[in-house]
Each structure stands twice: as structure tokens, then as C-alpha cells.
Write a protein that holds these residues in place. Structure first.
Motif, PDB file in Angstrom:
ATOM      1  N   ASP A  96       0.755  -1.181  -0.122  1.00  0.00           N
ATOM      2  CA  ASP A  96       0.031  -0.115   0.023  1.00  0.00           C
ATOM      3  C   ASP A  96       0.793   1.281  -0.027  1.00  0.00           C
ATOM      4  O   ASP A  96       2.042   1.267   0.545  1.00  0.00           O
ATOM      5  CB  ASP A  96      -0.897  -0.006   1.189  1.00  0.00           C
ATOM      6  N   LEU A  97       0.282   2.430  -0.416  1.00  0.00           N
ATOM      7  CA  LEU A  97       1.106   3.705  -0.435  1.00  0.00           C
ATOM      8  C   LEU A  97       0.176   4.725   0.230  1.00  0.00           C
ATOM      9  O   LEU A  97      -0.919   4.981  -0.059  1.00  0.00           O
ATOM     10  CB  LEU A  97       1.540   4.121  -2.024  1.00  0.00           C
ATOM     11  N   THR A  98       0.845   5.179   1.274  1.00  0.00           N
ATOM     12  CA  THR A  98       0.153   6.318   2.079  1.00  0.00           C
ATOM     13  C   THR A  98       0.776   7.624   1.452  1.00  0.00           C
ATOM     14  O   THR A  98       1.927   7.745   1.373  1.00  0.00           O
ATOM     15  CB  THR A  98       0.574   6.392   3.388  1.00  0.00           C
ATOM     16  N   ILE A  99      -0.344   8.492   1.303  1.00  0.00           N
ATOM     17  CA  ILE A  99       0.218  10.148   0.856  1.00  0.00           C
ATOM     18  C   ILE A  99      -0.248  10.868   1.826  1.00  0.00           C
ATOM     19  O   ILE A  99      -1.407  10.902   2.133  1.00  0.00           O
ATOM     20  CB  ILE A  99      -0.503  10.169  -0.584  1.00  0.00           C
ATOM     21  N   GLY A 100       0.598  11.363   2.467  1.00  0.00           N
ATOM     22  CA  GLY A 100       0.279  12.223   3.623  1.00  0.00           C
ATOM     23  C   GLY A 100       1.234  13.557   3.283  1.00  0.00           C
ATOM     24  O   GLY A 100       1.845  13.990   2.849  1.00  0.00           O
ATOM     25  N   ASP A 101       0.655  14.858   4.564  1.00  0.00           N
ATOM     26  CA  ASP A 101       1.175  15.764   4.520  1.00  0.00           C
ATOM     27  C   ASP A 101       2.562  15.926   5.201  1.00  0.00           C
ATOM     28  O   ASP A 101       2.801  15.254   6.078  1.00  0.00           O
ATOM     29  CB  ASP A 101       0.311  16.905   5.211  1.00  0.00           C
ATOM     30  N   VAL A 140      -6.302  13.095  -5.822  1.00  0.00           N
ATOM     31  CA  VAL A 140      -5.758  11.898  -5.986  1.00  0.00           C
ATOM     32  C   VAL A 140      -7.174  11.056  -6.307  1.00  0.00           C
ATOM     33  O   VAL A 140      -8.141  10.878  -5.690  1.00  0.00           O
ATOM     34  CB  VAL A 140      -5.240  11.427  -4.621  1.00  0.00           C
ATOM     35  N   THR A 141      -6.970  10.441  -7.557  1.00  0.00           N
ATOM     36  CA  THR A 141      -8.023   9.430  -7.891  1.00  0.00           C
ATOM     37  C   THR A 141      -7.606   7.983  -8.126  1.00  0.00           C
ATOM     38  O   THR A 141      -6.526   7.863  -8.313  1.00  0.00           O
ATOM     39  CB  THR A 141      -8.646   9.762  -9.459  1.00  0.00           C
ATOM     40  N   SER A 142      -8.629   7.048  -8.145  1.00  0.00           N
ATOM     41  CA  SER A 142      -8.103   5.707  -8.327  1.00  0.00           C
ATOM     42  C   SER A 142      -8.843   5.141  -9.596  1.00  0.00           C
ATOM     43  O   SER A 142      -9.897   5.428  -9.738  1.00  0.00           O
ATOM     44  CB  SER A 142      -8.467   4.780  -7.123  1.00  0.00           C
ATOM     45  N   LEU A 143      -7.813   4.550 -10.506  1.00  0.00           N
ATOM     46  CA  LEU A 143      -8.325   4.166 -11.939  1.00  0.00           C
ATOM     47  C   LEU A 143      -8.989   2.533 -11.403  1.00  0.00           C
ATOM     48  O   LEU A 143      -9.966   2.170 -12.245  1.00  0.00           O
ATOM     49  CB  LEU A 143      -7.357   4.141 -12.864  1.00  0.00           C
ATOM     50  N   ARG A 144      -8.356   2.023 -10.567  1.00  0.00           N
ATOM     51  CA  ARG A 144      -8.748   0.641  -9.954  1.00  0.00           C
ATOM     52  C   ARG A 144      -8.690   0.386  -8.548  1.00  0.00           C
ATOM     53  O   ARG A 144      -7.721   1.185  -8.249  1.00  0.00           O
ATOM     54  CB  ARG A 144      -7.921  -0.255 -10.929  1.00  0.00           C
ATOM     55  N   GLY A 145      -9.598  -0.229  -7.914  1.00  0.00           N
ATOM     56  CA  GLY A 145      -9.541  -0.310  -6.401  1.00  0.00           C
ATOM     57  C   GLY A 145     -10.022   0.930  -5.746  1.00  0.00           C
ATOM     58  O   GLY A 145     -10.665   1.749  -6.646  1.00  0.00           O
ATOM     59  N   VAL A 156      -8.881  15.186  -2.390  1.00  0.00           N
ATOM     60  CA  VAL A 156      -8.145  16.483  -2.650  1.00  0.00           C
ATOM     61  C   VAL A 156      -7.257  17.210  -1.696  1.00  0.00           C
ATOM     62  O   VAL A 156      -7.789  17.500  -0.523  1.00  0.00           O
ATOM     63  CB  VAL A 156      -9.314  17.436  -3.240  1.00  0.00           C
ATOM     64  N   PHE A 157      -6.315  17.416  -1.714  1.00  0.00           N
ATOM     65  CA  PHE A 157      -5.428  18.303  -0.811  1.00  0.00           C
ATOM     66  C   PHE A 157      -5.063  19.413  -1.309  1.00  0.00           C
ATOM     67  O   PHE A 157      -5.001  20.003  -2.623  1.00  0.00           O
ATOM     68  CB  PHE A 157      -3.768  17.480  -0.740  1.00  0.00           C
ATOM     69  N   THR A 158      -5.434  20.572  -0.611  1.00  0.00           N
ATOM     70  CA  THR A 158      -5.126  21.967  -0.718  1.00  0.00           C
ATOM     71  C   THR A 158      -4.022  22.066   0.077  1.00  0.00           C
ATOM     72  O   THR A 158      -3.876  22.320   1.085  1.00  0.00           O
ATOM     73  CB  THR A 158      -6.388  22.797  -0.434  1.00  0.00           C
ATOM     74  N   SER A 172      -1.425  21.536   4.654  1.00  0.00           N
ATOM     75  CA  SER A 172      -2.844  21.489   3.848  1.00  0.00           C
ATOM     76  C   SER A 172      -3.847  20.978   4.298  1.00  0.00           C
ATOM     77  O   SER A 172      -4.047  20.468   5.577  1.00  0.00           O
ATOM     78  CB  SER A 172      -2.152  20.151   2.984  1.00  0.00           C
ATOM     79  N   TYR A 173      -5.090  20.995   3.709  1.00  0.00           N
ATOM     80  CA  TYR A 173      -6.335  20.679   3.889  1.00  0.00           C
ATOM     81  C   TYR A 173      -6.782  19.380   3.241  1.00  0.00           C
ATOM     82  O   TYR A 173      -6.595  19.723   1.783  1.00  0.00           O
ATOM     83  CB  TYR A 173      -7.301  21.783   3.791  1.00  0.00           C
ATOM     84  N   LEU A 174      -7.268  18.302   3.528  1.00  0.00           N
ATOM     85  CA  LEU A 174      -7.885  17.096   2.865  1.00  0.00           C
ATOM     86  C   LEU A 174      -9.218  17.111   2.933  1.00  0.00           C
ATOM     87  O   LEU A 174      -9.896  17.190   3.881  1.00  0.00           O
ATOM     88  CB  LEU A 174      -7.128  16.050   3.355  1.00  0.00           C
ATOM     89  N   LEU A 175      -9.852  16.949   1.636  1.00  0.00           N
ATOM     90  CA  LEU A 175     -11.200  16.734   1.622  1.00  0.00           C
ATOM     91  C   LEU A 175     -11.499  15.586   0.750  1.00  0.00           C
ATOM     92  O   LEU A 175     -10.742  15.248  -0.205  1.00  0.00           O
ATOM     93  CB  LEU A 175     -12.160  17.743   1.353  1.00  0.00           C
ATOM     94  N   ARG A 176     -12.642  14.693   0.859  1.00  0.00           N
ATOM     95  CA  ARG A 176     -13.249  13.743   0.098  1.00  0.00           C
ATOM     96  C   ARG A 176     -14.149  14.478  -0.893  1.00  0.00           C
ATOM     97  O   ARG A 176     -15.115  15.026  -0.589  1.00  0.00           O
ATOM     98  CB  ARG A 176     -13.649  12.662   0.725  1.00  0.00           C
TER      99      ARG A 176
END
Length: 106
Positions: A50-55, A90-95, A78-80, A66-70
Motif C-alpha cells: 500500500d502507499l500512504t500519501i500524507g502531508d 488523487v483518484t483511483s483508476l482501479r481499486g 483533494v489536498f489543498t 494542507s487541507y484534505l477533503l473527499r
């Protein structure tokens, strides 16, 4: 941002390799690859890890963090960034995306 390879929710040891076209994290359990698709898109794929993307900011100030919203329309994360004023989607093409900390600062 900080990119953290994980297995079962725990950071895993990886070997990082890079070429002009591809950045890879290889672990005993699998592999993650990242490559640019033009100037505005980074494509990431992986298997077994897995890959965690964080501030990467450790604190929140009026000029950092940053501010994170779904996004309710498509479920994208979406990170601002307060530092750049830009939004990163950040979108997922699969999964599925597993989003933690949505609607939170820092």
C-alpha cells in the motif's frame, strides 16, 4: 507530500530505484511504481504494497500545511496546499482509496 510504502498498515522496508522515466519502491511483499504522465499527472501503480500519501508538514500555520477533503462527486481525495495555493487531486483508476483525516487541517 510524503509517500510511505506500507504492508498491513505498517511502514515496510523498500529498495528505491529511479530512472528518468520511473521511480520504484520494491519490498519483499510487492512493488510500487510512479511515473509522470505529462506535466500535470503522476501515475502510481502497485501490487502487494500500500502507499500512504500524507502531508510532509509537521505543523499547521497560516503559510504551511494542507487541507484534505473527499470530493462528494467522485470520491477523489483533494489536498489543498497552503504553501502553494494549489490543489492536488488523487483518484483511483482501479481499486478503492482509503482516506483518513478528511475534512481535517494539517
Amino acid at each position: 507530500f510524503i509517500l510511505v510504502p506500507q504492508v498491513d498498515g505498517v511502514r515496510t522496508e523498500t529498495t528505491v530505484t529511479a530512472s528518468p522515466a520511473l521511480l520504484s519502491w520494491t519490498a519483499a511483499e510487492g512493488k510500487i511504481d510512479a511515473a509522470f504522465d505529462g506535466v500535470a499527472c503522476l501515475r502510481i501503480r502497485g501490487r502487494g504494497v500500500d502507499l500512504t500519501i500524507g502531508d510532509a508538514s509537521t505543523g499547521l500555520t497560516p503559510f504551511t500545511g494542507s487541507y484534505l477533503l473527499r470530493d462528494p462527486m467522485d470520491g477523489a481525495a483533494v489536498f489543498t496546499s497552503y504553501e502553494t495555493g494549489r490543489r492536488y487531486r488523487v483518484t483511483s483508476l482501479r481499486g478503492e482509496l482509503d482516506v483518513h483525516g478528511a475534512e481535517a487541517l494539517g
